[in-house]
Design a protein around this motif. Structure first.
Motif, mmCIF file in Angstrom:
data_model
loop_
_atom_site.group_PDB
_atom_site.id
_atom_site.type_symbol
_atom_site.label_atom_id
_atom_site.label_comp_id
_atom_site.label_asym_id
_atom_site.label_seq_id
_atom_site.Cartn_x
_atom_site.Cartn_y
_atom_site.Cartn_z
ATOM 1 N N SER A 100 16.242 5.540 -51.603
ATOM 2 C CA SER A 100 15.088 4.751 -51.172
ATOM 3 C C SER A 100 14.854 4.900 -49.680
ATOM 4 N N GLY A 101 14.375 6.035 -49.260
ATOM 5 C CA GLY A 101 14.136 6.241 -47.837
ATOM 6 C C GLY A 101 13.097 5.280 -47.292
ATOM 7 N N ARG A 102 13.336 4.822 -46.065
ATOM 8 C CA ARG A 102 12.374 3.933 -45.410
ATOM 9 C C ARG A 102 12.067 4.490 -44.034
ATOM 10 N N PRO A 103 10.797 4.393 -43.637
ATOM 11 C CA PRO A 103 10.484 4.795 -42.265
ATOM 12 C C PRO A 103 10.939 3.720 -41.284
ATOM 13 N N ASN A 104 11.367 4.109 -40.098
ATOM 14 C CA ASN A 104 11.556 3.108 -39.052
ATOM 15 C C ASN A 104 10.243 3.001 -38.289
ATOM 16 N N MET A 105 9.808 1.779 -38.008
ATOM 17 C CA MET A 105 8.623 1.584 -37.192
ATOM 18 C C MET A 105 9.099 0.971 -35.886
ATOM 19 N N VAL A 106 8.801 1.612 -34.787
ATOM 20 C CA VAL A 106 9.400 1.268 -33.497
ATOM 21 C C VAL A 106 8.313 1.042 -32.449
ATOM 22 N N TRP A 107 8.731 0.763 -31.228
ATOM 23 C CA TRP A 107 7.759 0.461 -30.190
ATOM 24 C C TRP A 107 7.495 1.693 -29.340
ATOM 25 N N ASN A 108 6.220 2.054 -29.212
ATOM 26 C CA ASN A 108 5.851 3.176 -28.362
ATOM 27 C C ASN A 108 5.454 2.642 -26.983
ATOM 28 N N LEU A 109 6.258 2.981 -25.976
ATOM 29 C CA LEU A 109 6.035 2.452 -24.622
ATOM 30 C C LEU A 109 4.757 2.987 -23.991
ATOM 31 N N GLU A 110 4.335 4.175 -24.404
ATOM 32 C CA GLU A 110 3.134 4.775 -23.818
ATOM 33 C C GLU A 110 1.871 4.095 -24.319
ATOM 34 N N THR A 111 1.839 3.836 -25.639
ATOM 35 C CA THR A 111 0.623 3.276 -26.218
ATOM 36 C C THR A 111 0.675 1.749 -26.295
ATOM 37 N N GLY A 112 1.912 1.181 -26.149
ATOM 38 C CA GLY A 112 2.054 -0.253 -26.316
ATOM 39 C C GLY A 112 1.776 -0.689 -27.744
ATOM 40 N N GLN A 113 2.118 0.189 -28.695
ATOM 41 C CA GLN A 113 1.890 -0.136 -30.107
ATOM 42 C C GLN A 113 3.083 0.294 -30.947
ATOM 43 N N THR A 114 3.110 -0.213 -32.176
ATOM 44 C CA THR A 114 4.143 0.201 -33.112
ATOM 45 C C THR A 114 3.851 1.631 -33.570
ATOM 46 N N ALA A 115 4.922 2.416 -33.754
ATOM 47 C CA ALA A 115 4.738 3.807 -34.179
ATOM 48 C C ALA A 115 5.911 4.222 -35.051
ATOM 49 N N LEU A 116 5.696 5.286 -35.809
ATOM 50 C CA LEU A 116 6.765 5.817 -36.645
ATOM 51 C C LEU A 116 7.888 6.364 -35.750
ATOM 52 N N GLY A 117 9.134 5.943 -36.035
ATOM 53 C CA GLY A 117 10.269 6.462 -35.276
ATOM 54 C C GLY A 117 10.737 7.776 -35.869
ATOM 55 N N ARG A 118 11.037 8.737 -35.004
ATOM 56 C CA ARG A 118 11.497 10.040 -35.492
ATOM 57 C C ARG A 118 12.836 10.444 -34.906
ATOM 58 N N PHE A 119 13.169 9.967 -33.696
ATOM 59 C CA PHE A 119 14.341 10.505 -32.992
ATOM 60 C C PHE A 119 15.430 9.461 -32.815
ATOM 61 N N GLY A 120 16.628 9.974 -32.582
ATOM 62 C CA GLY A 120 17.797 9.100 -32.501
ATOM 63 C C GLY A 120 18.395 8.938 -33.886
ATOM 64 N N TRP A 121 19.650 8.508 -33.931
ATOM 65 C CA TRP A 121 20.402 8.423 -35.189
ATOM 66 C C TRP A 121 19.824 7.381 -36.130
ATOM 67 N N LYS A 122 19.030 6.450 -35.596
ATOM 68 C CA LYS A 122 18.364 5.481 -36.451
ATOM 69 C C LYS A 122 16.843 5.618 -36.360
ATOM 70 N N ALA A 123 16.385 6.772 -35.937
ATOM 71 C CA ALA A 123 14.943 7.003 -35.796
ATOM 72 C C ALA A 123 14.304 5.878 -34.988
ATOM 73 N N ASN A 124 14.999 5.514 -33.893
ATOM 74 C CA ASN A 124 14.562 4.358 -33.108
ATOM 75 C C ASN A 124 13.618 4.726 -31.965
ATOM 76 N N THR A 125 13.215 5.980 -31.869
ATOM 77 C CA THR A 125 12.345 6.422 -30.781
ATOM 78 C C THR A 125 11.199 7.247 -31.367
ATOM 79 N N PRO A 126 9.960 6.982 -30.898
ATOM 80 C CA PRO A 126 8.815 7.630 -31.542
ATOM 81 C C PRO A 126 8.521 9.055 -31.070
ATOM 82 N N THR A 127 8.806 9.360 -29.808
ATOM 83 C CA THR A 127 8.386 10.657 -29.259
ATOM 84 C C THR A 127 9.474 11.253 -28.364
ATOM 85 N N ALA A 128 9.386 12.556 -28.168
ATOM 86 C CA ALA A 128 10.315 13.232 -27.259
ATOM 87 C C ALA A 128 10.116 12.723 -25.832
#
Ligand code: HEC
Ligand code: HEC
Ligand SMILES: [Ca+2]
Ligand SMILES: [Ca+2]
Ligand SMILES: [Ca+2]
Length: 460
Positions: free
Chosen positions: A234-262
């Motif tokens: 049951s895979g789940r996306p992590n939704m995290v905070w994007n500091l650039e946009t000031g909005q929630t975004a899909l997390g892709r990076f880090g061991w818990k997908a806790n970061t949205p962008t490089a």
């Protein structure tokens, strides 16, 4: 440096000529062993299996891209020192290491050691921050800085102890897994009782731009939070905070997908890992500590340095899989039969990169072997520290591309989020929770089949 780049271009040119010829038979598709599957990074793939395998620019970058990549390479290697200094000032006052490269040696992964060279600890207390992230610890924030410049105390050290726990393969062969215990030591002030601690080893950092260019829809389409198809995954996306946009975004990076962008990953690394303030994260990481001067320094690096470092990881090439041999082909089939590919999804197709004007990253068929989703991996791997939507048992499926080169690029075979696994077998044997069935399939294989599966991973 120059020679590396020229070599990178050369090999990719050879690649471009050499491959279409054998592109016939099976191609694309989910893990069937077509010739394109050698090109783990699509057309950006480079052919190098040396210790420098993770250090080449993606094939096909524009001229400007190559120049920016080289600038980024410099930023990635730059060693920061205490201010004042004519070059690279601003280190600390608290930090984990003094350059990107010092943790991501050869752009590969770190390993746990007593000096915590490339292992860091995220911390928090129960509850959520105002943006839905982990709740910072008063006086420690969200990461333990285990070093400090002269005149400042490190926030704390961490002692690592391992205990061995025995296990058995289905055929009676014994193995042993080491269970880590982490204890903060010498804190500069006593941490609150019940502080949550999440160990994270530095992961490899190539192919990041390709992972960013996988369309969000494609990632979300693989999510199955309530396991509606009943396959136990049951895979789940992590939704995290994007500091650039000031909005929630899909997390892709880090061991818990806790970061949205490089870009954000780089900015937070500068700030948290090295104590280098920057345009995206302008406050010193020690802000709020009694030992911190509280003076709002100018950003210690300009936007361009940050942007170049991000561009560098976005445009680091994925090395090709080694040649197909019957053993690894057999192992690849077992990988599918074991259900590994339910999470380590072999193939994705990139869209247009959301931030960079580098067409080489666009519309590529790539083989990262991940769904970039979170999975419950059981009690043994649990850090018990939530990170945005990731709970204390969930981790992002690690990409497996390049994993077979770890020994060559980094001189060790430590895997998983804290490097506890001492080889690929142990990494698999730690799988539990949603990964349990797969793990048991592997555990119950006969030796020659286990070896074939491992041969496949080493071929990546
Ligand atoms: C103290 C060691 C350390 C330093 C210094 C460091 N990193 Fe990292 N890096 C890590 C760790 C640990 C993670 C995983 C973080 C997590 O899971 O939350 C990581 C994750 C990453 C990732 C995400 C990779 C992935 O697949 O998820 C990128 C990209 C990255 N770092 C780039 C950089 C850049 C650029 C710098 C320098 C500006 C840098 N790092 C400095 C330890 C370090
Ligand atoms: C339920 C999803 C799932 C399944 C099924 C699964 N994995 Fe994983 N795999 C993960 C996650 C999540 C991690 C990261 C765990 C961690 O670091 O604590 C991981 C980590 C790994 C790693 C270590 C990667 C690294 O960078 O350290 C290897 C190797 C691996 N898996 C191989 C396999 C193999 C082989 C199989 C099949 C026998 C398999 N996995 C099945 C989700 C899965
Ligand atoms: Ca600083
Ligand atoms: Ca801190
Ligand atoms: Ca499912």
């Amino acid at each position: 440096m120059r020679r590396e780049i020229i070599f990178g271009i050369l090999v990719s040119v050879i690649g471009a000529f050499a491959l279409p010829g054998c592109d016939g038979g099976e191609s694309g598709g989910g893990g069937t062993g077509g010739a394109d599957e050698l090109l783990l990074g699509g057309d950006t793939t480079v052919f190098d299996a040396s210790s420098k395998a993770f250090t080449f620019p993606a094939a096909g970058l524009t001229d400007e891209g190559l120049i920016k990549h080289e600038e980024g390479d410099g930023a990635f290697e730059a060693i920061f020192v205490t201010s004042p200094s004519p070059v690279n000032p601003g280190l600390g006052p608290v930090f984990n290491n003094n350059s990107c490269q010092s943790c991501h040696a050869n752009n590969g992964r770190g390993k746990p050691d007593d000096t915590l060279t490339s292992l860091l600890f995220r911390v928090s207390v129960p509850g959520e921050s105002e943006v839905g992230g982990p709740n910072p610890v008063a006086g420690f924030g969200l990461q333990l800085q285990t070093r400090a410049t002269i005149g400042t105390a490190k926030e704390a050290g961490v002692n690592i102890e391992y205990t061995e726990t025995p296990g058995q393969y289905g055929d009676g062969t014994e193995y042993s897994l080491r269970i880590p215990v982490y204890n903060p030591a010498d804190p500069y002030i006593p941490p609150p009782v019940g502080m949550l601690l999440s160990p994270r080893i530095a992961p490899p950092i190539f192919g990041i731009g390709l992972l960013e260019a996988i369309p969000e829809d494609e990632i979300l389409a693989n999510a199955d939070p309530a396991d509606e198809d009943g396959d136990g995954i049951s895979g789940r996306p992590n939704m995290v905070w994007n500091l650039e946009t000031g909005q929630t975004a899909l997390g892709r990076f880090g061991w818990k997908a806790n970061t949205p962008t490089a870009f954000q990953q780089a900015a937070e690394a500068y700030n948290q890992d090295m104590g280098i303030t920057n345009p995206l994260v302008p406050d010193e990481s020690c802000l709020g500590q009694t030992q911190c001067d509280g003076i709002d320094d100018d950003p210690e690096i300009p936007f361009d340095t940050l942007d170049d470092a991000a561009f560098y990881v976005q445009t680091l090439a994925v090395p090709a899989r080694r040649e197909f041999d019957t053993e690894s082909r057999r192992g690849e089939k077992l990988f599918e039969q074991a259900g590994c590919s339910s999470c380590h999804i072999p193939v994705h197709t990139t869209d247009v990169h959301p931030a960079r004007n580098e067409s080489a990253l666009n519309n590529q068929v790539i083989f990262p072997y991940t769904d970039l989703l979170l999975h419950d991996m059981g009690d043994g791997l649990a850090d018990r520290r939530p990170d945005f939507l990731a709970n204390g048992r969930e981790w992002r499926t690690s990409p497996l591309w390049g994993i077979g080169l770890t020994k060559t690029t980094n001189g060790h075979t430590n895997f998983l989020h804290d490097g506890r696994a001492r080889n690929l077998e142990e990494a698999i044997l730690w799988h539990d929770g949603e990964g349990k069935e797969s793990r048991d399939f592997f555990r119950n294989l006969k030796k020659s089949d286990r070896d074939a599966l491992i041969a496949f991973l080493k071929n990546l």
